[in-house]
Design a protein around this motif. Structure first.
Motif, PDB file in Angstrom:
ATOM      1  N   MET A   1       1.223  28.366  -1.286  1.00  0.00           N
ATOM      2  CA  MET A   1       0.658  29.703  -1.269  1.00  0.00           C
ATOM      3  C   MET A   1      -0.332  29.896  -2.415  1.00  0.00           C
ATOM      4  O   MET A   1      -1.331  30.568  -2.252  1.00  0.00           O
ATOM      5  CB  MET A   1       1.770  30.747  -1.352  1.00  0.00           C
ATOM      6  N   ALA A   2      -0.098  29.298  -3.555  1.00  0.00           N
ATOM      7  CA  ALA A   2      -0.920  29.547  -4.724  1.00  0.00           C
ATOM      8  C   ALA A   2      -2.309  28.914  -4.621  1.00  0.00           C
ATOM      9  O   ALA A   2      -3.191  29.270  -5.365  1.00  0.00           O
ATOM     10  CB  ALA A   2      -0.208  29.032  -5.974  1.00  0.00           C
ATOM     11  N   GLU A   3      -2.521  27.990  -3.700  1.00  0.00           N
ATOM     12  CA  GLU A   3      -3.779  27.273  -3.626  1.00  0.00           C
ATOM     13  C   GLU A   3      -4.800  27.905  -2.689  1.00  0.00           C
ATOM     14  O   GLU A   3      -5.864  27.372  -2.492  1.00  0.00           O
ATOM     15  CB  GLU A   3      -3.541  25.827  -3.179  1.00  0.00           C
ATOM     16  N   GLN A   4      -4.472  29.018  -2.061  1.00  0.00           N
ATOM     17  CA  GLN A   4      -5.395  29.595  -1.093  1.00  0.00           C
ATOM     18  C   GLN A   4      -5.487  31.108  -1.257  1.00  0.00           C
ATOM     19  O   GLN A   4      -4.614  31.723  -1.832  1.00  0.00           O
ATOM     20  CB  GLN A   4      -4.947  29.265   0.320  1.00  0.00           C
ATOM     21  N   THR A   5      -6.576  31.646  -0.735  1.00  0.00           N
ATOM     22  CA  THR A   5      -6.684  33.094  -0.682  1.00  0.00           C
ATOM     23  C   THR A   5      -6.088  33.544   0.643  1.00  0.00           C
ATOM     24  O   THR A   5      -6.177  32.845   1.651  1.00  0.00           O
ATOM     25  CB  THR A   5      -8.147  33.563  -0.787  1.00  0.00           C
ATOM     26  N   LEU A   6      -5.462  34.692   0.634  1.00  0.00           N
ATOM     27  CA  LEU A   6      -4.814  35.224   1.825  1.00  0.00           C
ATOM     28  C   LEU A   6      -5.609  36.390   2.390  1.00  0.00           C
ATOM     29  O   LEU A   6      -6.111  37.217   1.631  1.00  0.00           O
ATOM     30  CB  LEU A   6      -3.395  35.712   1.477  1.00  0.00           C
ATOM     31  N   ASP A   7      -5.699  36.468   3.700  1.00  0.00           N
ATOM     32  CA  ASP A   7      -6.258  37.637   4.367  1.00  0.00           C
ATOM     33  C   ASP A   7      -5.059  38.479   4.793  1.00  0.00           C
ATOM     34  O   ASP A   7      -4.291  38.072   5.667  1.00  0.00           O
ATOM     35  CB  ASP A   7      -7.095  37.227   5.574  1.00  0.00           C
ATOM     36  N   LEU A   8      -4.885  39.633   4.161  1.00  0.00           N
ATOM     37  CA  LEU A   8      -3.706  40.469   4.390  1.00  0.00           C
ATOM     38  C   LEU A   8      -4.030  41.751   5.147  1.00  0.00           C
ATOM     39  O   LEU A   8      -3.209  42.659   5.225  1.00  0.00           O
ATOM     40  CB  LEU A   8      -3.042  40.797   3.043  1.00  0.00           C
ATOM     41  N   ALA A  15       3.232  46.280   2.355  1.00  0.00           N
ATOM     42  CA  ALA A  15       3.646  44.886   2.552  1.00  0.00           C
ATOM     43  C   ALA A  15       2.565  43.930   2.045  1.00  0.00           C
ATOM     44  O   ALA A  15       2.878  42.887   1.452  1.00  0.00           O
ATOM     45  CB  ALA A  15       3.940  44.632   4.025  1.00  0.00           C
ATOM     46  N   ALA A  16       1.302  44.271   2.266  1.00  0.00           N
ATOM     47  CA  ALA A  16       0.208  43.426   1.789  1.00  0.00           C
ATOM     48  C   ALA A  16       0.222  43.346   0.264  1.00  0.00           C
ATOM     49  O   ALA A  16       0.068  42.251  -0.302  1.00  0.00           O
ATOM     50  CB  ALA A  16      -1.129  43.977   2.287  1.00  0.00           C
ATOM     51  N   TYR A  17       0.422  44.474  -0.401  1.00  0.00           N
ATOM     52  CA  TYR A  17       0.466  44.454  -1.866  1.00  0.00           C
ATOM     53  C   TYR A  17       1.692  43.701  -2.384  1.00  0.00           C
ATOM     54  O   TYR A  17       1.605  43.027  -3.418  1.00  0.00           O
ATOM     55  CB  TYR A  17       0.392  45.870  -2.441  1.00  0.00           C
ATOM     56  N   ASP A  18       2.809  43.781  -1.689  1.00  0.00           N
ATOM     57  CA  ASP A  18       3.983  42.991  -2.077  1.00  0.00           C
ATOM     58  C   ASP A  18       3.665  41.502  -2.025  1.00  0.00           C
ATOM     59  O   ASP A  18       3.974  40.748  -2.952  1.00  0.00           O
ATOM     60  CB  ASP A  18       5.175  43.286  -1.148  1.00  0.00           C
ATOM     61  N   GLU A  19       3.053  41.067  -0.921  1.00  0.00           N
ATOM     62  CA  GLU A  19       2.718  39.655  -0.770  1.00  0.00           C
ATOM     63  C   GLU A  19       1.674  39.224  -1.802  1.00  0.00           C
ATOM     64  O   GLU A  19       1.767  38.148  -2.386  1.00  0.00           O
ATOM     65  CB  GLU A  19       2.213  39.384   0.655  1.00  0.00           C
ATOM     66  N   LEU A  20       0.708  40.083  -2.038  1.00  0.00           N
ATOM     67  CA  LEU A  20      -0.328  39.772  -3.018  1.00  0.00           C
ATOM     68  C   LEU A  20       0.252  39.693  -4.430  1.00  0.00           C
ATOM     69  O   LEU A  20      -0.129  38.817  -5.213  1.00  0.00           O
ATOM     70  CB  LEU A  20      -1.429  40.825  -2.943  1.00  0.00           C
ATOM     71  N   ALA A  21       1.198  40.566  -4.753  1.00  0.00           N
ATOM     72  CA  ALA A  21       1.840  40.518  -6.071  1.00  0.00           C
ATOM     73  C   ALA A  21       2.561  39.191  -6.271  1.00  0.00           C
ATOM     74  O   ALA A  21       2.477  38.583  -7.351  1.00  0.00           O
ATOM     75  CB  ALA A  21       2.815  41.687  -6.228  1.00  0.00           C
ATOM     76  N   GLU A  22       3.237  38.726  -5.247  1.00  0.00           N
ATOM     77  CA  GLU A  22       3.917  37.425  -5.336  1.00  0.00           C
ATOM     78  C   GLU A  22       2.918  36.304  -5.554  1.00  0.00           C
ATOM     79  O   GLU A  22       3.140  35.398  -6.367  1.00  0.00           O
ATOM     80  CB  GLU A  22       4.718  37.156  -4.066  1.00  0.00           C
ATOM     81  N   GLN A  23       1.796  36.354  -4.830  1.00  0.00           N
ATOM     82  CA  GLN A  23       0.790  35.311  -4.974  1.00  0.00           C
ATOM     83  C   GLN A  23       0.171  35.332  -6.364  1.00  0.00           C
ATOM     84  O   GLN A  23       0.005  34.293  -7.002  1.00  0.00           O
ATOM     85  CB  GLN A  23      -0.300  35.446  -3.909  1.00  0.00           C
ATOM     86  N   ILE A  24      -0.173  36.518  -6.853  1.00  0.00           N
ATOM     87  CA  ILE A  24      -0.772  36.617  -8.181  1.00  0.00           C
ATOM     88  C   ILE A  24       0.192  36.111  -9.244  1.00  0.00           C
ATOM     89  O   ILE A  24      -0.198  35.351 -10.140  1.00  0.00           O
ATOM     90  CB  ILE A  24      -1.246  38.061  -8.460  1.00  0.00           C
ATOM     91  N   ASP A  25       1.463  36.493  -9.146  1.00  0.00           N
ATOM     92  CA  ASP A  25       2.447  36.000 -10.115  1.00  0.00           C
ATOM     93  C   ASP A  25       2.553  34.476 -10.063  1.00  0.00           C
ATOM     94  O   ASP A  25       2.655  33.827 -11.106  1.00  0.00           O
ATOM     95  CB  ASP A  25       3.812  36.639  -9.869  1.00  0.00           C
ATOM     96  N   ALA A  26       2.523  33.898  -8.871  1.00  0.00           N
ATOM     97  CA  ALA A  26       2.621  32.444  -8.724  1.00  0.00           C
ATOM     98  C   ALA A  26       1.388  31.748  -9.298  1.00  0.00           C
ATOM     99  O   ALA A  26       1.500  30.765 -10.043  1.00  0.00           O
ATOM    100  CB  ALA A  26       2.806  32.062  -7.257  1.00  0.00           C
ATOM    101  N   VAL A  27       0.209  32.245  -8.974  1.00  0.00           N
ATOM    102  CA  VAL A  27      -1.023  31.617  -9.428  1.00  0.00           C
ATOM    103  C   VAL A  27      -1.182  31.751 -10.943  1.00  0.00           C
ATOM    104  O   VAL A  27      -1.638  30.821 -11.610  1.00  0.00           O
ATOM    105  CB  VAL A  27      -2.251  32.217  -8.698  1.00  0.00           C
ATOM    106  N   LEU A  28      -0.789  32.892 -11.497  1.00  0.00           N
ATOM    107  CA  LEU A  28      -0.993  33.140 -12.929  1.00  0.00           C
ATOM    108  C   LEU A  28       0.199  32.750 -13.801  1.00  0.00           C
ATOM    109  O   LEU A  28       0.173  32.992 -15.007  1.00  0.00           O
ATOM    110  CB  LEU A  28      -1.357  34.609 -13.161  1.00  0.00           C
ATOM    111  N   HIS A  47     -10.500  38.921  -1.246  1.00  0.00           N
ATOM    112  CA  HIS A  47     -10.294  38.202   0.013  1.00  0.00           C
ATOM    113  C   HIS A  47      -9.113  38.736   0.812  1.00  0.00           C
ATOM    114  O   HIS A  47      -9.127  38.688   2.043  1.00  0.00           O
ATOM    115  CB  HIS A  47     -10.160  36.707  -0.244  1.00  0.00           C
ATOM    116  N   ALA A  48      -8.124  39.277   0.133  1.00  0.00           N
ATOM    117  CA  ALA A  48      -6.957  39.820   0.846  1.00  0.00           C
ATOM    118  C   ALA A  48      -7.339  41.011   1.704  1.00  0.00           C
ATOM    119  O   ALA A  48      -6.778  41.206   2.789  1.00  0.00           O
ATOM    120  CB  ALA A  48      -5.873  40.221  -0.154  1.00  0.00           C
TER     121      ALA A  48
END
Length: 161
Positions: A1-8, A15-28, A47-48
């Motif tokens: 998940m951390a290697e790509q941008t997501l279209d949410l 729900a989109a912000y929940d998923e984006l928060a998880e991705q940002i935490d993982a990437v950072l 991109h989301a």
């Protein structure tokens, strides 16, 4: 998940912000460079949701001047004074500003004539110092609401951790 941008865009905003928060935490995870974090957050949010312009204006002179920072989209304004436009208002008042129609906002600064609505969120660091504002523009009127305010404020809380 951390290697790509997501279209949410297909998800309800919370729900989109929940998923984006998880991705940002993982990437950072493990990152302590605020400029790298700004670039990453700009990219992932842009991109989301497919926004027109997504990025940061950094505080370069406290209580006086913002300067464009990492962003995605067309050219942004280079400098914005505190108190001017939506970004300067959010910085001066240290509050999130949601604008349904930029043509109705007194003193709106037009960086891209296609912009129709905007949200700007103050960004503070661990000490509570304002370091930037996060600006998102849409080519659609009324694109931002309380779900966006809550979601973006949550995402940008990363800078205060």
């Amino acid at each position: 998940m951390a290697e790509q941008t997501l279209d949410l865009r297909h998800l309800p905003k919370p729900a989109a912000y929940d998923e984006l928060a998880e991705q940002i935490d993982a990437v950072l995870a493990g990152v302590d460079d605020p400029i790298a974090a700004m670039a990453t957050v700009s990219c992932l949010v842009h991109h989301a949701f497919g926004h027109l312009w997504t990025g940061f204006y950094r505080v370069v002179e406290p209580d006086r001047l913002l300067r464009v920072g990492p962003y995605q989209g067309t050219l942004g304004c280079l400098d914005i004074a505190f108190g001017r436009g939506v970004c300067g208002t959010a910085a001066a008042e240290r509050r999130t500003v949601v604008v349904e129609d930029v043509n109705e906002f007194p003193g709106h600064i037009t960086c891209d004539a296609r912009s129709r609505s905007e949200i700007v969120v103050p960004v503070v660091d661990r000490s509570g110092t304002l370091v930037a504002v996060f600006d998102v523009d849409s080519e659609y009127p009324g694109a931002f609401d309380d779900d966006d305010r809550a979601g973006l404020e949550r995402l940008l809380g990363w800078f205060a951790r």
